[in-house]
Design an enzyme around this catalytic site. Structure first.
Site, PDB file in Angstrom:
ATOM      1  N   HIS A   1      38.531  60.663  60.579  1.00  0.00           N
ATOM      2  CA  HIS A   1      37.173  60.032  60.270  1.00  0.00           C
ATOM      3  C   HIS A   1      37.247  58.389  60.457  1.00  0.00           C
ATOM      4  O   HIS A   1      38.205  57.901  60.916  1.00  0.00           O
ATOM      5  CB  HIS A   1      36.615  60.625  59.330  1.00  0.00           C
ATOM      6  CG  HIS A   1      37.126  62.346  59.049  1.00  0.00           C
ATOM      7  ND1 HIS A   1      36.186  63.111  60.070  1.00  0.00           N
ATOM      8  CD2 HIS A   1      37.887  63.032  58.439  1.00  0.00           C
ATOM      9  CE1 HIS A   1      36.773  64.354  59.697  1.00  0.00           C
ATOM     10  NE2 HIS A   1      37.787  64.200  58.701  1.00  0.00           N
TER      11      HIS A   1
ATOM     12  N   GLU B   1      36.503  61.046  52.297  1.00  0.00           N
ATOM     13  CA  GLU B   1      37.809  61.478  52.818  1.00  0.00           C
ATOM     14  C   GLU B   1      38.086  60.143  53.866  1.00  0.00           C
ATOM     15  O   GLU B   1      39.493  59.842  54.028  1.00  0.00           O
ATOM     16  CB  GLU B   1      37.491  62.735  53.750  1.00  0.00           C
ATOM     17  CG  GLU B   1      38.781  63.041  54.398  1.00  0.00           C
ATOM     18  CD  GLU B   1      38.638  64.165  55.471  1.00  0.00           C
ATOM     19  OE1 GLU B   1      37.376  64.492  55.701  1.00  0.00           O
ATOM     20  OE2 GLU B   1      39.494  64.602  56.279  1.00  0.00           O
TER      21      GLU B   1
ATOM     22  N   HIS C   1      44.030  63.731  56.650  1.00  0.00           N
ATOM     23  CA  HIS C   1      42.773  64.236  56.135  1.00  0.00           C
ATOM     24  C   HIS C   1      43.102  64.540  54.791  1.00  0.00           C
ATOM     25  O   HIS C   1      43.983  64.952  54.298  1.00  0.00           O
ATOM     26  CB  HIS C   1      42.757  65.458  57.300  1.00  0.00           C
ATOM     27  CG  HIS C   1      42.066  64.909  58.531  1.00  0.00           C
ATOM     28  ND1 HIS C   1      40.730  64.715  58.991  1.00  0.00           N
ATOM     29  CD2 HIS C   1      43.109  64.748  59.534  1.00  0.00           C
ATOM     30  CE1 HIS C   1      40.938  64.562  60.303  1.00  0.00           C
ATOM     31  NE2 HIS C   1      42.082  64.443  60.650  1.00  0.00           N
TER      32      HIS C   1
ATOM     33  N   GLU D   1      46.199  68.064  55.540  1.00  0.00           N
ATOM     34  CA  GLU D   1      45.033  68.157  54.821  1.00  0.00           C
ATOM     35  C   GLU D   1      45.793  67.757  53.333  1.00  0.00           C
ATOM     36  O   GLU D   1      46.177  68.866  52.898  1.00  0.00           O
ATOM     37  CB  GLU D   1      44.418  69.618  54.830  1.00  0.00           C
ATOM     38  CG  GLU D   1      43.954  69.731  56.174  1.00  0.00           C
ATOM     39  CD  GLU D   1      42.442  68.939  56.260  1.00  0.00           C
ATOM     40  OE1 GLU D   1      41.791  68.137  55.570  1.00  0.00           O
ATOM     41  OE2 GLU D   1      41.819  69.133  57.505  1.00  0.00           O
TER      42      GLU D   1
END
Ligand code: ZN
Length: 333
Positions: free
Chosen positions: A121, A158, A215, A297
């Site tokens: 992101h 995040e 992430h 993640e």
């Protein structure tokens, strides 16, 4: 970014494994589970598990393709030569240990090697919804250019987390003599993105020896732990992952094992059968990669206990160290 809370649990859920037990202590349970599914693995069956809710890089349901052989292989916790042996099990005892990379072992194996780190992101994405909602071609499909990512309940983004861990990771890897490329520097170099196809292209054009996209997940409270996402075998348009499947798996297993060791975190308790490994065919950043690549993640931002860890600079340093150790081990350093 968020899995629907109403989703059915993964059919091979490892919920019977106590999250309080050390990661290493789980192996015997996991080996039993792996043995139980081995016949199905031999038959070449593939379990496709579709959870409702969002995905990492778009808002559609994440499509988890879990070849059962993935569950039969446990993440390697074997320390790399650079790892702290005091915090590790005896070398050679990890049942899931796999050789990392093809280069000869030692520091020379890292010379001239390139690692691309992709901070998930961008902290500016939420200000550029029109741009990041633009559809891009991921070979097998079309998806949004990028997404905003999730946040903790207290508002830690995040995108901030992924950038911080990525920079720490870069520092560790550069100290090892590796060339490191970040796909972006958030607000420093661009107001949003890059798009997921460009993220993949940066790794490809750098001829990266390993690519890791960083992430954190955003699922319901109580879902805890980390998982590494491996590319599925896909072919379509500009996507053809056949050549990166196996090296990406080796990279992912190395990272999962070392991440567990340095952070003390357990593999996710809500997917991946307790292995910390998941295979997906819906992520453009993986589908379009021609280099060994995984996503990690690191935890669940919507769980208070995981969020406390993710929000801790000290924990993020451990996370970066674990990812770095996995990469270095994969490269044979
Ligand atoms: Zn994400």
């Amino acid at each position: 970014m968020r899995y629907d809370e109403s989703s059915p649990p993964p059919p091979e859920s490892a919920s019977s494994i106590s999250p309080d037990r050390p990661w290493y202590a789980r192996r015997s349970t996991l080996v039993v589970a792996a043995a139980a599914i081995a016949p199905a693995c031999l038959a070449g069956w593939v379990l496709t598990e579709v959870l409702g809710g969002g995905a990492n890089d778009d808002s559609r349901p994440p499509r988890i393709v879990m070849p059962l052989s993935a569950s039969a292989k446990l993440p390697s916790a074997a320390p790399t030569p650079a790892a702290d042996p005091a915090a590790s099990p005896a070398p050679g005892t990890a049942p899931g240990a796999t050789p990392g990379g093809t280069a000869p072992a030692g520091a020379n194996a890292l010379a001239g090697r390139t690692v691309v780190i992709d901070p998930g992101h961008n902290t500016g994405n939420f200000k550029h919804t029109t741009e990041i909602n633009r559809q891009v071609d991921i070979g097998t499909n079309r998806k949004e250019c990028d997404t905003t990512g999730t946040t903790t309940n207290s508002g830690y983004m995040e995108a901030e987390f992924s950038m911080d861990v990525s920079r720490r990771l870069r520092t560790v890897l550069e100290a090892k003599g590796l060339k490191v490329v970040l796909t972006h520097e958030a607000g420093k170099d661009r107001p949003f993105g890059p798009c997921i196809d460009e993220r993949a292209r940066i790794g490809n054009e750098a001829a990266a020896d390993a690519v890791v996209s960083v992430h954190a997940d955003g699922v319901s409270a109580g879902s805890r732990g980390f998982h590494v996402i491996l590319p599925a075998k896909v072919k379509g348009g500009g996507a053809d992952t056949a050549k990166i499947i196996e090296p990406s798996r080796q990279l992912g297993e190395r990272i999962a094992g070392n991440f567990a060791r340095t952070t003390g975190s357990a593999p996710a308790n809500y997917l991946g059968s307790g292995t910390g490994l998941v295979v997906r065919d819906d992520l453009g950043g993986l589908n379009l990669s021609t280099r060994p690549k995984v996503f990690i993640e690191c935890g669940n931002m919507r769980d208070a206990k995981d969020a406390a860890q993710l929000s801790s600079p000290e924990w993020r340093q451990k996370a970066a160290q674990g990812i770095a150790d996995g990469i270095v081990g994969f490269l044979g350093g």
